[in-house]
Design a protein around this motif. Sequence first.
Motif, PDB file in Angstrom:
ATOM      1  N   HIS A  48       0.828  -1.211   0.000  1.00  0.00           N
ATOM      2  CA  HIS A  48       0.000   0.000   0.000  1.00  0.00           C
ATOM      3  C   HIS A  48       0.862   1.259   0.000  1.00  0.00           C
ATOM      4  O   HIS A  48       0.523   2.247  -0.675  1.00  0.00           O
ATOM      5  CB  HIS A  48      -0.940  -0.007   1.202  1.00  0.00           C
ATOM      6  N   VAL A  49       1.960   1.239   0.743  1.00  0.00           N
ATOM      7  CA  VAL A  49       2.868   2.393   0.773  1.00  0.00           C
ATOM      8  C   VAL A  49       3.444   2.650  -0.618  1.00  0.00           C
ATOM      9  O   VAL A  49       3.536   3.800  -1.073  1.00  0.00           O
ATOM     10  CB  VAL A  49       4.010   2.167   1.791  1.00  0.00           C
ATOM     11  N   ILE A  50       3.826   1.584  -1.301  1.00  0.00           N
ATOM     12  CA  ILE A  50       4.422   1.715  -2.635  1.00  0.00           C
ATOM     13  C   ILE A  50       3.415   2.271  -3.633  1.00  0.00           C
ATOM     14  O   ILE A  50       3.746   3.147  -4.450  1.00  0.00           O
ATOM     15  CB  ILE A  50       4.956   0.357  -3.126  1.00  0.00           C
ATOM     16  N   LEU A  51       2.173   1.802  -3.582  1.00  0.00           N
ATOM     17  CA  LEU A  51       1.159   2.298  -4.519  1.00  0.00           C
ATOM     18  C   LEU A  51       0.857   3.773  -4.250  1.00  0.00           C
ATOM     19  O   LEU A  51       0.741   4.568  -5.186  1.00  0.00           O
ATOM     20  CB  LEU A  51      -0.117   1.460  -4.421  1.00  0.00           C
ATOM     21  N   LYS A  52       0.744   4.135  -2.991  1.00  0.00           N
ATOM     22  CA  LYS A  52       0.499   5.539  -2.645  1.00  0.00           C
ATOM     23  C   LYS A  52       1.670   6.412  -3.112  1.00  0.00           C
ATOM     24  O   LYS A  52       1.472   7.497  -3.682  1.00  0.00           O
ATOM     25  CB  LYS A  52       0.307   5.680  -1.138  1.00  0.00           C
ATOM     26  N   ASP A  53       2.890   5.940  -2.878  1.00  0.00           N
ATOM     27  CA  ASP A  53       4.082   6.668  -3.298  1.00  0.00           C
ATOM     28  C   ASP A  53       4.102   6.847  -4.812  1.00  0.00           C
ATOM     29  O   ASP A  53       4.468   7.912  -5.324  1.00  0.00           O
ATOM     30  CB  ASP A  53       5.334   5.918  -2.833  1.00  0.00           C
ATOM     31  N   LEU A  54       3.693   5.819  -5.538  1.00  0.00           N
ATOM     32  CA  LEU A  54       3.647   5.889  -7.002  1.00  0.00           C
ATOM     33  C   LEU A  54       2.638   6.927  -7.464  1.00  0.00           C
ATOM     34  O   LEU A  54       2.928   7.739  -8.352  1.00  0.00           O
ATOM     35  CB  LEU A  54       3.291   4.513  -7.579  1.00  0.00           C
ATOM     36  N   LEU A  55       1.455   6.925  -6.868  1.00  0.00           N
ATOM     37  CA  LEU A  55       0.426   7.896  -7.244  1.00  0.00           C
ATOM     38  C   LEU A  55       0.890   9.325  -6.969  1.00  0.00           C
ATOM     39  O   LEU A  55       0.651  10.235  -7.779  1.00  0.00           O
ATOM     40  CB  LEU A  55      -0.871   7.602  -6.488  1.00  0.00           C
ATOM     41  N   MET A  56       1.552   9.540  -5.853  1.00  0.00           N
ATOM     42  CA  MET A  56       2.075  10.863  -5.528  1.00  0.00           C
ATOM     43  C   MET A  56       3.143  11.290  -6.528  1.00  0.00           C
ATOM     44  O   MET A  56       3.225  12.465  -6.921  1.00  0.00           O
ATOM     45  CB  MET A  56       2.639  10.872  -4.107  1.00  0.00           C
ATOM     46  N   ASP A  57       3.945  10.338  -6.961  1.00  0.00           N
ATOM     47  CA  ASP A  57       4.996  10.609  -7.930  1.00  0.00           C
ATOM     48  C   ASP A  57       4.395  10.985  -9.287  1.00  0.00           C
ATOM     49  O   ASP A  57       4.858  11.918  -9.951  1.00  0.00           O
ATOM     50  CB  ASP A  57       5.897   9.375  -8.054  1.00  0.00           C
ATOM     51  N   ILE A  58       3.375  10.240  -9.702  1.00  0.00           N
ATOM     52  CA  ILE A  58       2.705  10.533 -10.978  1.00  0.00           C
ATOM     53  C   ILE A  58       2.059  11.919 -10.928  1.00  0.00           C
ATOM     54  O   ILE A  58       2.131  12.695 -11.885  1.00  0.00           O
ATOM     55  CB  ILE A  58       1.643   9.466 -11.299  1.00  0.00           C
ATOM     56  N   TYR A  59       1.431  12.222  -9.801  1.00  0.00           N
ATOM     57  CA  TYR A  59       0.784  13.525  -9.626  1.00  0.00           C
ATOM     58  C   TYR A  59       1.796  14.657  -9.754  1.00  0.00           C
ATOM     59  O   TYR A  59       1.531  15.684 -10.398  1.00  0.00           O
ATOM     60  CB  TYR A  59       0.119  13.565  -8.251  1.00  0.00           C
ATOM     61  N   GLU A  60       2.967  14.463  -9.165  1.00  0.00           N
ATOM     62  CA  GLU A  60       3.999  15.502  -9.201  1.00  0.00           C
ATOM     63  C   GLU A  60       4.547  15.700 -10.610  1.00  0.00           C
ATOM     64  O   GLU A  60       4.783  16.835 -11.043  1.00  0.00           O
ATOM     65  CB  GLU A  60       5.138  15.123  -8.251  1.00  0.00           C
ATOM     66  N   LYS A  61       4.712  14.605 -11.357  1.00  0.00           N
ATOM     67  CA  LYS A  61       5.348  14.681 -12.673  1.00  0.00           C
ATOM     68  C   LYS A  61       4.356  14.917 -13.812  1.00  0.00           C
ATOM     69  O   LYS A  61       4.715  15.496 -14.839  1.00  0.00           O
ATOM     70  CB  LYS A  61       6.132  13.390 -12.938  1.00  0.00           C
TER      71      LYS A  61
END
Length: 259
Positions: free
Chosen positions: A170-183
């Motif tokens: 769950h941490v990894i998926l949340k981190d990925l979504l935050m990364d996509i949002y930023e980029k």
Amino acid sequence: MRSGLLRQFPEEIKEKIADNTIESYELRDVILKLIDKNPMFIIRAYLKTEDLRNILEEKDIEFIKNKLKSVITYEWIYFKFKKRIKEKMDIFIKDVAENFVRIILFEKKYEYNDKTDQIEEAGDYDINQYHELGDFLCEFEIALGNDIEDLKDTDNSSSFLSSIAENYIHVILKDLLMDIYEKRKKGFIDFFKLDKKLELSNRDFEELEYEVFEIFNTKFPILDRNNPVGAGEWLVSDALKMDVKLLYSLGKDIVSNNA
């Protein structure tokens, strides 16, 4: 063509594929429309197979690949998620190490006494008595291999590691979504139909992560034995083989720094 891919096309396209009467450009255009209209349409997994190369010309395959690079879809997030779980394994290993060391340092060892039919305290743990984490957990989670009524509420080794693995996923998926949002903020907002005026909070990302996870777990139409939402199974299996001394060496510094 593989049934998993074939099922995703409209009936008239299925018929043309089956009859070998479809043109490369025609199938290409159908695929491009499906990418735009159906964010759960799976095509990336089949682009390298002979199924499509027997129908599509190379230029049309490249056209589809370029399209996939320019849009956000569930399929794109899915494969990013799957890749990132393996790339960030050091986070999972550190979590396992920290939890292992906390047990060694702060919890007492318990053993089953067959003479008294009781679980009794047996002093501190000695990591020199174990080789792999699985060896230690078989003793830590005494219930393994026993049918003692007193142990019915005791977690087993898989539950100890599963909770760590589940949290990691769950941490990894949340981190990925935050990364996509930023980029790719605009594409992210459009894809999830979010308010363009609002900045997403940590709670917003937690809710989005849960929604995406549930889609991958229940609705995503892909036959994949390595579905990332089920990664906990192989994470636990790998963790059980970890060397306890290496884990202790890594975990004691983490615990000390977090004290």
